[in-house]
Design a protein around this motif. Structure first.
Motif, PDB file in Angstrom:
ATOM      1  N   VAL A 181      47.385  40.700  34.919  1.00 11.11           N
ATOM      2  CA  VAL A 181      46.065  41.258  35.222  1.00 11.11           C
ATOM      3  C   VAL A 181      44.981  40.426  34.546  1.00 11.11           C
ATOM      4  O   VAL A 181      43.952  40.104  35.141  1.00 11.11           O
ATOM      5  N   SER A 185      45.903  47.779  38.530  1.00 12.82           N
ATOM      6  CA  SER A 185      47.136  47.554  39.286  1.00 12.82           C
ATOM      7  C   SER A 185      48.410  47.736  38.473  1.00 12.82           C
ATOM      8  O   SER A 185      49.449  48.069  39.036  1.00 12.82           O
ATOM      9  N   GLU A 216      42.334  44.502  39.982  1.00 10.24           N
ATOM     10  CA  GLU A 216      43.622  44.216  39.352  1.00 10.24           C
ATOM     11  C   GLU A 216      43.792  44.981  38.043  1.00 10.24           C
ATOM     12  O   GLU A 216      44.917  45.238  37.624  1.00 10.24           O
ATOM     13  N   GLN A 222      44.537  37.324  36.496  1.00 14.37           N
ATOM     14  CA  GLN A 222      43.865  37.502  37.776  1.00 14.37           C
ATOM     15  C   GLN A 222      42.381  37.850  37.651  1.00 14.37           C
ATOM     16  O   GLN A 222      41.586  37.510  38.517  1.00 14.37           O
TER      17      GLN A 222
END
Lengths: 584, 584, 584
Positions: B307, A286, A283, B310
């Motif tokens: 992020v 991301s 992530e 997560q």
């Protein structure tokens, strides 16, 4: 600096030193910094940390080498947010605190003002290096003791620490003023850390990241040297004509939000806990590596690799460094695992195996047999062989390359079709209503600007769709193949979208040519020669009215009722608005 | 009710009372319920819980204040599923169990019938309040002891508990018949709990949520009072003409599935474990806040905030209330953290800082300098300053506002272009094949209906694309900016999609006008006056045949072969089908 | 095989046997294998494991029953990657190791060559069955002791184990050569395991999966028997004409990557840890069940079910078998929970409740009242009633079915419109520039090929959009409804996209017919009869030049400048390229 438990501190240091010596090469530039960089910086492997730091930082801050506002500097101005995205260029401290503050004042005040950041820092190892020194060797994180010794060695070489002196904390002032500072002026000395600031301590990682400039040297000039890479991504941003030309600076700054790895380290290492666990997880990549033209994250997450991460990652030991991750339970690759690895070593240079770059182009496809590319392919094969058999790796890489080439060929097949429509001025409104683009952007068939600008009939849908093909769909096709997401290069993204783009362009090609033929027949019936001015005049030289009238041509001014609507759209690009008054 | 360990229970209660007093204002309406609500309900701060509950519930159930089927009630009928989405309006118990059941019977039977729900409830604190009372104060969840005391105080005020009486369990019957009931009739007394049912115990949260009606009072009537909000979201749904007009009631009920926060609490607090951990995590919001016109979830998840959630959320203490979350390890904001906060307090009124509402409109942009908006901007700045510096917050909010305005301006630039095509009846098929819409929907250029209806050439692609621009792309542009997702407002969603919409509309504008001009030239050549009936007649008054014939015009009936296809499409909207026989 | 602690081993075995007897029917075919399969294989319930294995495997490997390259075998060749996707058809071992290796050699060598896979295997229970035997009965995984006893019973029946002999490990050689082998030849004996290899031990699961062929027998021939299912998904793939016809084999192989459940088990049970936890989590299904035409994963994740999984799944005991999952804390369904369940039993046949199949078609909608469908609906109602009330289940299933039918009707409404345009040859370029498709694909209006192929004006945008409607949007509409994702069937996917497709097709219908009418009027003015050759000739018989000239028609060759562009597009489909030379 450390006043606490000096004896224990020294013992830990010595122990760390022993650990560190074989693997990080304390007295020399670590071998994770490639020869190419030493050559570029005119250093030898035995250079001191200080020499390395100084050479890297001189280059890092040199406009000739990619720092600064770039070639289009005269076309754009920063907005207030820019100071946080390119602090070396634009940061200025608030002028309200005209005073010298001591290191211990920071936390005291900022607990009240920006408490969340203080609390995050308090969770970090930065806030308590003693805790790190005391980790038993059975703790997965104990490898960091060697890292700390290396940091201290760097600081000693830089004269920031005395010989034998230890760090016991990295506090606000170290990053936001100067490493090791005891106090500083809250306006004059305040800074937002750039990569060189982080690199003062984390010199090896800084050098590895900066080495991207030196190792990504395309043999057939597919891209400028050192690009595309994290090390030069801000330069890439500000030297993109569309970005510089955009009137809406706040929207353009959205591009900048990702293109800041050159400037600072917190895209991957989020402030202020700075847990490497965050950067190790997919992530972390991301925020930037998602979406219409670089959907690596989505592709990975849907792959079997990503599935294993998502279903079993909670059993992996994320405190392990990448080199030990598999032994500690990791059963699938992550972004960091494959892209930081090169020939068995994990570094912050993530472009050493780059072959297809950001976009698959003909100039890459045609040269895949060149040694530069085959060496990198071999390196990838080694990466895959961490788990898979070499023959599996070969078969997949072969499929990937050929699949990517198939996608690239669709783009290349459409390019002359779009170019011919443009050259023959057959695009919708092209003869009457295609204004020039704002500087420094230049008009072209299906240019990148088509994705971010629109005025009059510039771009047309043919331009737009072709731009989506060459800049987005083929990129997703490639990323889907490269990250083993079947839907990413077959029916959802990639190939099927390329086919849709092709279908649209070939249909428009037929429609526009049929319309032109019909127009000729009408003119023949009307007994008139073609309205030459309309067909061949320079649309930028004519007035709106002349052009619209001319296209209406022999049919009279029947469409005159539509003129207001057409002219109301503003064929001239709006000028940039002056900065609106700030909300207090 | 509690027969178990009464002494210990009383001790815990007294302790909870002490804890609760300073923070929840046991004897008065908590200060988390805003003055605006007290004023609207004609209460003073010292009113009893019963007074507050009664006043809230009277308004909550009043049609004049937004309950019921709404202004378009005559146009739609519920489907069987509706009884679960708007139980106060439509729920009727199954008629098979015509008997009185005792509280203890529920679990006994339902373990066999709907065992999953029973098991989920058994995991909940509702099933064992004694376990809650026994939590040591070192447990993060111990703050709930004060909540429980508050609940018991409410129930005492309502006469459901005796003075000093405690709860030891919240069982099926409490929510599904009446709080505190010992038995009930399985047809007559069965209910699905609405917000007032939950509010019987959770009065403060109910009052906070209901206060959304009172605090969202737009100074320039940008939206109706109290909207858009959770408190009136069912009203918003049923008073949307497109929703009421849709023939496919099962599809329309999909809209309703989210628009039920007004009716009940389980969109956020999923049944039957009712763990606040669920509601605190961003995914709780994702069922409704995702997709083409409100992609807040996706935007958040791709942001650095998301992020951090997560990658590091597994180290946070999710049992902590929002007010303690950062101290307990949270290092990034969540949906709940920012949207429930207002000036440092966390409540169930999530609209106190709303400025741009659901869609960025000119009427908002033009009034951002008004005190109502600047006060809310200051409140946001405070929220951001939980972690970031106020100058960072200012710079980002400035970028966000200006970026949003840029997007809004694209919509406003296209509005007159689309309107002119509509007014001049130049849209494809507009003169021949644009049927009226089913009531209560009305035709308009690019109306909302374009996203959910299609018949003949109503809407056209110009309508559809413009509807996507003003209802979806500009919304995503705004949400991307507001949630710090760079791709969300640059190249993937938002701006780039607005540019595509604009490109399409400007291209159609040129095409449709050029076609009209060509038509005129043809007519001139044919020596005919325009076919006035076709161009200016009322398409709803003509037959399909007349209209198609008239557009074919002087060119004869060459296209007659296509008539069947055209007429086969059904220019009249299908009538709603009678309810099909149920599958037994 | 087990040399370690034989006494303890025997004790564990006996204990496991006792556990296993009542539930798995050690001496007979387990009742989880449906009667339909016994009948198809001509076995009775008391048949031995060996009989079952042999019968299953004979059918599994029979071309007449769906093995092999399928009906279009002559049209395509495998690529190197194919050997990993259909190993029974294409696998050949590398020729470099022409030697016999012993079981214990595997790990020794492969630790160096493919160490990641070895490490993953070392985490697995396969590598240490003794650890499994020693699990206390309080351990959630202790149910696997019965599984192990069952496996050993199977192997005894097959003669691989002696009576009473135990397994202590499943090593590389067991799967990659032969179960129980001590040594093998690294070329001749090496294999990649197919489902029959896994089924040697996991016979029950193999039989359950293979039973999909026998239970999915559509009463009105909506699909071929046994399809769509995992058991025959490779056959489905290779017998799709578009797939077989595609020139770009590497892209086509992307389709194959998911269509391999027939061939092997590792799509769900990722190598080499083989943790059932992975297969139980929804992400396990996501690699294949995502995207434009089967977005089950996205739909689930946005549903309240998926939200509960994402927010609370970390508190569930994933080691529990599905039959115990709710008791062990699971509070929402997962893919596996609902789709493996049938009348209270959990098996590897995931199609026993299938009603709508892969796509909602009229032939299904029209027969929902047939007993085959109503039985399956009742089974679904039972599944939902695990948690929800039966009346809730009924109401939702009713809404789902009617909602799906509404979507299907939109497709069926557009089908004749598209077909009429095709039959009248009014599609763009249809008379001049619609090349035949590569074999074995055949041209049709809006065929599946439209999503993956494009050449000349075949397909047109009308074809493409209609293909998206019937193959993608209506599928997503159905999946959104079936997985309770409101945005999935209202405004984001599904309905709204169907409406957009319909809007586009109806608009093109008007445009194309108006253009044809205008063409007629022009011809009338020109005093010419229609250019019959162009309108009715066979485009495949003409040269490109003739056709383009003919369409330009009476208007002369004014568009001749565009001919090169048109002809440059290659009206003939490219021939497949010979295999390019391999890298290095």
């Amino acid at each position: 600096m450390s006043a606490r438990h000096p004896v224990q501190g020294v013992a830990a240091f010595l122990f760390a030193l022993v650990l560190a010596l074989p693997c990080v090469g304390l007295a020399a530039i670590p071998d994770s910094v490639p020869d190419e960089t030493l050559k570029a910086l005119n250093l030898d492997r035995n250079a001191t940390p200080r020499s390395l730091y100084d050479a890297l930082t001189t280059r890092y801050r040199s406009e000739a080498d990619g720092a600064g506002k770039g070639n289009f500097a005269s076309f754009w101005e920063p907005i207030p947010m820019s100071k946080y995205l390119a602090p070396s260029l634009f940061y200025e401290a608030p002028t309200t605190l005209d005073m010298v503050v001591k290191a211990e004042d920071c936390v005291a005040c900022h607990t009240a003002i920006t408490g969340g950041h203080v609390l995050a820092w308090q969770k970090s190892l930065h806030s308590d290096l003693k805790a790190l020194r005391e980790l038993p060797d059975t703790d997965t994180r104990s490898y960091k003791k060697a890292h700390l010794a290396e940091v201290e060695s760097n600081l000693q070489s830089l004269g920031i620490l005395q010989a034998g002196q230890q760090l016991d904390q990295v506090g606000c002032i170290d990053c936001h003023m100067n490493v090791g500072a005891k106090e500083g002026h809250h306006i004059k000395d305040l800074r937002l850390p750039d990569a060189a600031a982080c690199g003062t301590c984390h010199l090896r990682q800084y050098a590895e990241r900066e080495s991207e400039r030196d190792t990504l040297t395309w043999p057939q000039d597919q891209w400028p040297a050192g690009r595309p890479s994290h090390a030069l991504d801000y330069k890439a941003n500000v030297e993109t004509a569309t970005w510089a030309a955009m009137q809406q600076r706040e929207v353009a700054e959205g591009c900048t939000m990702c293109h800041t790895n050159q400037n600072k380290c917190d895209n991957c290492h989020g402030r202020h806990e700075f847990s490497p666990v965050e950067a190790r997880k997919p992530e972390a990549c991301s925020t930037c590596h998602n979406g219409v033209d670089h959907n690596e994250f989505e592709a990975f997450m849907y792959s079997r690799h990503g599935v294993n991460y998502q279903t079993r990652g909670d059993t992996w030991d994320w405190h392990a460094p990448l080199s030990q991750a598999l032994e500690k339970g990791q059963t699938a690759p992550t972004c960091a695992f494959c892209h930081m690895e090169y020939k068995g070593q994990f570094t912050h240079n993530v472009v050493r195996k780059v072959r297809w770059g950001f976009l698959p182009t003909k100039n890459i496809a045609d040269n895949l047999g060149h040694e530069w590319f085959t060496d990198r392919r071999e390196a990838w094969k080694g990466t895959c062989s961490t788990c898979h058999s070499p023959s599996f790796a070969d078969a997949y890489l072969d499929m990937m390359d050929k699949g990517i080439i198939s996608g690239m060929e669709v783009v290349e097949e459409m390019r002359p079709v779009v170019q011919a429509l443009f050259d023959e001025r057959l695009l919708v409104g092209q003869k009457t209503n295609r204004p020039a683009l704002p500087e420094p952007e230049k008009d072209e068939a299906g240019g990148f600007f088509s994705l971010l600008m629109s005025n009059g009939n510039n771009p047309t849908m043919v331009d737009r769709v072709f731009a989506e093909m060459w800049e987005q769909h083929v990129a997703k096709h490639y990323k889907g193949l490269a990250h083993v997401n079947p839907g990413g290069f077959t029916y959802t993204e990639g190939w099927s979208q390329l086919m849709k783009g092709k279908t649209f362009i070939l249909e428009e090609n037929t429609r526009l040519r049929e319309k032109a033929a019909m127009e000729k027949r009408l003119e023949a019936l009307e007994g008139k020669t073609p309205a030459k001015a309309a067909l061949h005049g320079d649309p930028q030289a004519d007035t709106v009215l002349q052009r619209v009238t001319s296209v209406v041509g022999g049919g009279g001014l029947a469409a005159l009722g539509g003129l207001l609507a057409l002219s109301g759209m503003g064929l001239l690009w709006r000028r940039r608005k002056p900065e609106a008054p700030k909300h207090h």
